[in-house]
Every structure is written in C-alpha cells, then in structure tokens.
Design an enzyme around this catalytic site. Structure first.
Site, PDB file in Angstrom:
ATOM      1  N   GLU A 133      -4.354  17.325  -9.672  1.00  0.00           N
ATOM      2  CA  GLU A 133      -4.902  17.916 -10.927  1.00  0.00           C
ATOM      3  C   GLU A 133      -6.486  18.189 -10.796  1.00  0.00           C
ATOM      4  O   GLU A 133      -7.407  17.683 -11.530  1.00  0.00           O
ATOM      5  CB  GLU A 133      -4.798  16.629 -12.102  1.00  0.00           C
ATOM      6  N   LYS A 179       3.106  11.328 -10.544  1.00  0.00           N
ATOM      7  CA  LYS A 179       2.060  10.499 -11.190  1.00  0.00           C
ATOM      8  C   LYS A 179       2.865   9.315 -11.644  1.00  0.00           C
ATOM      9  O   LYS A 179       4.037   9.402 -12.159  1.00  0.00           O
ATOM     10  CB  LYS A 179       1.894  11.377 -12.687  1.00  0.00           C
ATOM     11  N   ARG A 189       0.762  -1.325  -0.040  1.00  0.00           N
ATOM     12  CA  ARG A 189      -0.095   0.030   0.066  1.00  0.00           C
ATOM     13  C   ARG A 189       0.674   1.321  -0.101  1.00  0.00           C
ATOM     14  O   ARG A 189       0.533   2.346   0.486  1.00  0.00           O
ATOM     15  CB  ARG A 189      -0.964   0.083   1.324  1.00  0.00           C
ATOM     16  N   HIS A 213       7.349  11.061 -27.348  1.00  0.00           N
ATOM     17  CA  HIS A 213       6.371  11.691 -26.702  1.00  0.00           C
ATOM     18  C   HIS A 213       6.475  13.256 -27.164  1.00  0.00           C
ATOM     19  O   HIS A 213       5.340  13.798 -27.673  1.00  0.00           O
ATOM     20  CB  HIS A 213       6.338  11.444 -25.255  1.00  0.00           C
ATOM     21  N   LYS A 264       7.373  23.120 -12.798  1.00  0.00           N
ATOM     22  CA  LYS A 264       6.482  21.859 -12.635  1.00  0.00           C
ATOM     23  C   LYS A 264       6.548  21.667 -11.068  1.00  0.00           C
ATOM     24  O   LYS A 264       5.169  21.551 -10.586  1.00  0.00           O
ATOM     25  CB  LYS A 264       7.078  20.483 -13.079  1.00  0.00           C
ATOM     26  N   ARG A 321      -3.168  22.033 -12.425  1.00  0.00           N
ATOM     27  CA  ARG A 321      -2.284  21.055 -13.005  1.00  0.00           C
ATOM     28  C   ARG A 321      -2.389  20.871 -14.390  1.00  0.00           C
ATOM     29  O   ARG A 321      -1.639  20.323 -15.077  1.00  0.00           O
ATOM     30  CB  ARG A 321      -2.269  19.659 -12.126  1.00  0.00           C
ATOM     31  N   GLU A 324       9.119  19.281 -23.892  1.00  0.00           N
ATOM     32  CA  GLU A 324       8.480  19.931 -22.516  1.00  0.00           C
ATOM     33  C   GLU A 324       9.041  21.185 -22.083  1.00  0.00           C
ATOM     34  O   GLU A 324       8.457  21.846 -21.390  1.00  0.00           O
ATOM     35  CB  GLU A 324       8.627  18.501 -21.834  1.00  0.00           C
ATOM     36  N   HIS A 328      -0.864  18.700 -25.123  1.00  0.00           N
ATOM     37  CA  HIS A 328      -0.753  17.396 -24.962  1.00  0.00           C
ATOM     38  C   HIS A 328      -2.218  16.579 -25.266  1.00  0.00           C
ATOM     39  O   HIS A 328      -2.158  15.336 -25.583  1.00  0.00           O
ATOM     40  CB  HIS A 328      -0.842  16.899 -23.374  1.00  0.00           C
ATOM     41  N   ASN A 355      -0.562  20.313 -19.364  1.00  0.00           N
ATOM     42  CA  ASN A 355      -0.902  19.230 -20.429  1.00  0.00           C
ATOM     43  C   ASN A 355      -1.381  20.227 -21.801  1.00  0.00           C
ATOM     44  O   ASN A 355      -1.783  19.729 -22.721  1.00  0.00           O
ATOM     45  CB  ASN A 355      -2.227  18.725 -20.127  1.00  0.00           C
ATOM     46  N   HIS A 410      -1.279  13.590 -27.421  1.00  0.00           N
ATOM     47  CA  HIS A 410      -1.719  11.980 -27.101  1.00  0.00           C
ATOM     48  C   HIS A 410      -2.367  11.359 -28.021  1.00  0.00           C
ATOM     49  O   HIS A 410      -2.276  10.079 -28.236  1.00  0.00           O
ATOM     50  CB  HIS A 410      -2.435  12.122 -25.700  1.00  0.00           C
TER      51      HIS A 410
HETATM   52  N1  GLY Z   1       3.042  15.342 -17.234  1.00  0.00           N
HETATM   53  C1  GLY Z   1       1.999  16.085 -16.941  1.00  0.00           C
HETATM   54  C2  GLY Z   1       1.703  15.970 -15.189  1.00  0.00           C
HETATM   55  O1  GLY Z   1       2.708  15.646 -14.539  1.00  0.00           O
HETATM   56  O2  GLY Z   1       0.744  16.556 -14.715  1.00  0.00           O
END
Ligand code: GLY
Length: 343
Positions: free
Chosen positions: A220, A134, A112, A247, A210, A224, A176, A231, A228, A235
């Site tokens: 998010e 993430k 966990r 990417h 970031k 956040r 990025e 993106h 994107n 994507h």
């Molecule tokens: N790569 C986008 C984020 O970490 O939210």
C-alpha cells in the site's frame, strides 16, 4: 478449474470453482500438521469435525470481529505451541473476513511466519478480505490496528458457501463487488444488474481487480489505496455504529459520499453518482446517514490509518474506472458532499 495469479511478496493462486473439502484434505495430506481455524457455526453447518484427524486439528473460533482480539490471539498461540506447529506445517482459515484475517495473522506471527491458506465463505471474503495478504486483529483503539502483510499460499473459492449466506450478508458483499466495478472494471456494474445469475463472473472479475492492484503495490505505497474507495467514511460509520452494521453496509454509504465528493472536487459526472445510488439500493444497501453525525465522522476520519497528520485523504473518481486521490479537499467540500447524503 481456473485460477487467478497474485504476485505479491510471493506468488500464489486464487483457485476459482474449487471444492473446499477436497482442498482441505489435499493440504492436510501434504503437510505434517495442519491447523484449521473456523467459526463454530460453520463447523456444525458443514460437518467439519468429520475432517479432524491426528495431523489435522480443528480450532473453533468466535464469530465475527470478536475473534480478532489480542486475548483470542494469545489463545491461538497456545494452541499452535501445544499442537507443535512447525515452519513446514500450515494453517487454514475458513470463514468470513474476520476468520481469515485472524488465521493469517496467527500464521504471520507464529515462528515469524508460517504458510497459510484462505478459504473464504462470505462474498466479501471471496472478493476482498482473503486476497491481498492483509492480516490482523483489532486493538481497543481501532479495527485492524495490529497486523502484518503476510500473503496466503493459496486461496480456495468454493461458491457452495454462498448458499448458506443470508440475503443481508450477500448484499453487503455486493458493496465490495460494486466498488471494484467503479474503480476498475465497468463490466462489473453491468453484470451486477443480475448478480445472482452472474455471480461467478462477478467474483472472478472482482478478484482479478484486487489481484492486479495488490500485485502492483502489495504494501500500500499508493496504488493499493484505490481499494479503499468509499472506505474512509465507511470505516468511521462502522465505528460510530459500534460495528453493528455490516462492513459492506457502511462502505455503501461511503461509496455514495465518495462519489458525491468526486463530483464536487474531482469532476465525476452526475450520472455516475446516480449510478452509485441505483446499484447499491438495488441490494438494499444504505446510501445516506444522519446529518448530525458529521463532526464525529470528521474526527474519526482524521484518525484513519490513511490520513496524513490531520489531513483527511479520500480516494475519488475522475470518471468510472479512473480513480484519483483527493488530498486537499476543503471542509466546505466535505460538508457539501455530506449534505447530499444526509439530506
Ligand atoms: N481491503 C482493502 C485492501 O486489501 O487493501
């Protein structure tokens, strides 16, 4: 050594100017057991086997996205069990974004949640994937659909790794970096004109962008989403191209599209759109895509994690460093913006 603080569900530091080998040895020295997950080619390139000892196990993982499969995750849980990894132990993920995404998710799911440390080796990993907590793997239905928010306990940046990157990978990472410039820090756009000389400052400024965003909105909720920028289309292109594009290459096309859409629906001036193209093309990044792909792209974008129902939402810019949420663009506006990148 300088560091940047991230204040997410817990506080942690991104250590800049680090030596990765010293960091691994120090982590192994302060834990009963340490599991180091790293792509095979890096084990050889950086002679990592020399680091292995009774309490430091090195697990080789496949290169790229193939590491992020449910099958490989099962294998990793077996390794954790067999090694006897406890809550007080730790995992280190060394590699590009795929390696740190996987290592983070193994750490999030084992017992966990145990502690993990990210040592990104690609430019995209240093400025994006390894920071922000993430973690996850891919499902047959799409990329990163299985995952958890689980911050690392530290991130170690060692620029020595950049020397081993191909020009193509370095350039993909610059997409990025440039994104961070457009959404938040205009100085990055200036420094990017001589990226190789300014790489240290480009990395630290992008990480600072970031860190600030994920500290304010870890899960998010809304803010956040600005990360994107570019993106949503990016994507969808990655998926059509079956992940054969980097990417950052797909994101580069998405950035120009988002800039064009911002010009049409958000008031971004034309000069800023030109700047997107100029900067991305300087790194040989693609800025256009096939005209006939629009229907498929629309279908894929409607299925994006960030879309609401069938409404496709985009992050745009009102001006440089002023992001906006484009939540009610019409299909005509999308088609017009797409026409400008596919002409
Ligand atoms: N790569 C986008 C984020 O970490 O939210």
């Amino acid at each position: 050594m300088t560091s940047i603080k991230v204040n997410a569900e817990k506080e942690y530091l991104v250590h800049l100017d680090s030596n990765w080998r010293d960091a691994v040895e120090s982590l192994a020295g302060s834990h009963n057991k340490t599991l180091l997950m790293v792509p095979t080619e890096l084990v050889d390139l950086f002679q990592m086997q020399a680091l292995a000892k009774a309490n430091l196990r090195i697990v080789e993982i496949p290169k790229g996205e193939s590491a992020k499969s449910p099958e490989f995750l099962l294998k990793m849980w077996e390794v954790c069990g067999e090694f006897g990894l406890k809550r007080s132990d730790c995992i280190i993920g060394i590699g590009g974004g795929s390696a740190t995404d996987l290592a983070g998710f193994v750490a999030a799911s084992w017992l966990r949640g145990i502690s993990w440390h990210a040592i990104p080796t690609s430019l995209a990993g240093m400025v994006d994937a390894a920071i922000g907590g993430k973690t996850g793997i891919n499902s047959s239905h799409g990329k990163n659909l299985i995952g958890a928010f689980h911050s690392p306990t530290s991130v170690v940046i060692d620029q020595e790794f950049l020397n081993s990157l191909s020009e193509r990978d370095f350039n993909a990472g610059m997409a990025e970096v440039i994104k961070c410039g457009f959404i938040s820090d205009q100085k990055i756009l200036e420094l990017a004109l001589d990226a190789k000389s300014n790489i240290k400052e480009l990395i630290s400024r992008s990480i600072a962008v970031k860190a600030q965003v994920v500290s304010a909105d870890f899960k998010e909720g809304r803010l956040r989403e600005i990360l994107n920028y570019g993106h949503t289309l990016g994507h969808a292109i990655e998926k059509i191209e079956e992940y054969k594009l980097r990417h950052g290459e797909a994101v580069a096309i998405g950035l120009v599209f988002a800039a064009e859409l911002s010009n049409i629906a958000g008031g971004l001036n034309a000069a800023a759109v030109v700047l997107h193209r100029e900067l991305l093309e300087k790194f040989d990044l693609p800025t256009s895509y096939r005209p006939e792909a629009l229907p498929k792209l629309l279908e894929l974008m409607a299925g994006d994690k960030k879309s609401r129902g069938t409404i496709v939402r985009f992050i745009g810019l009102e001006e440089i460093a002023k992001p906006i949420w484009l939540e009610s663009v019409t299909s005509d506006q999308i088609a017009q913006a797409y026409g400008r990148i596919s002409g």
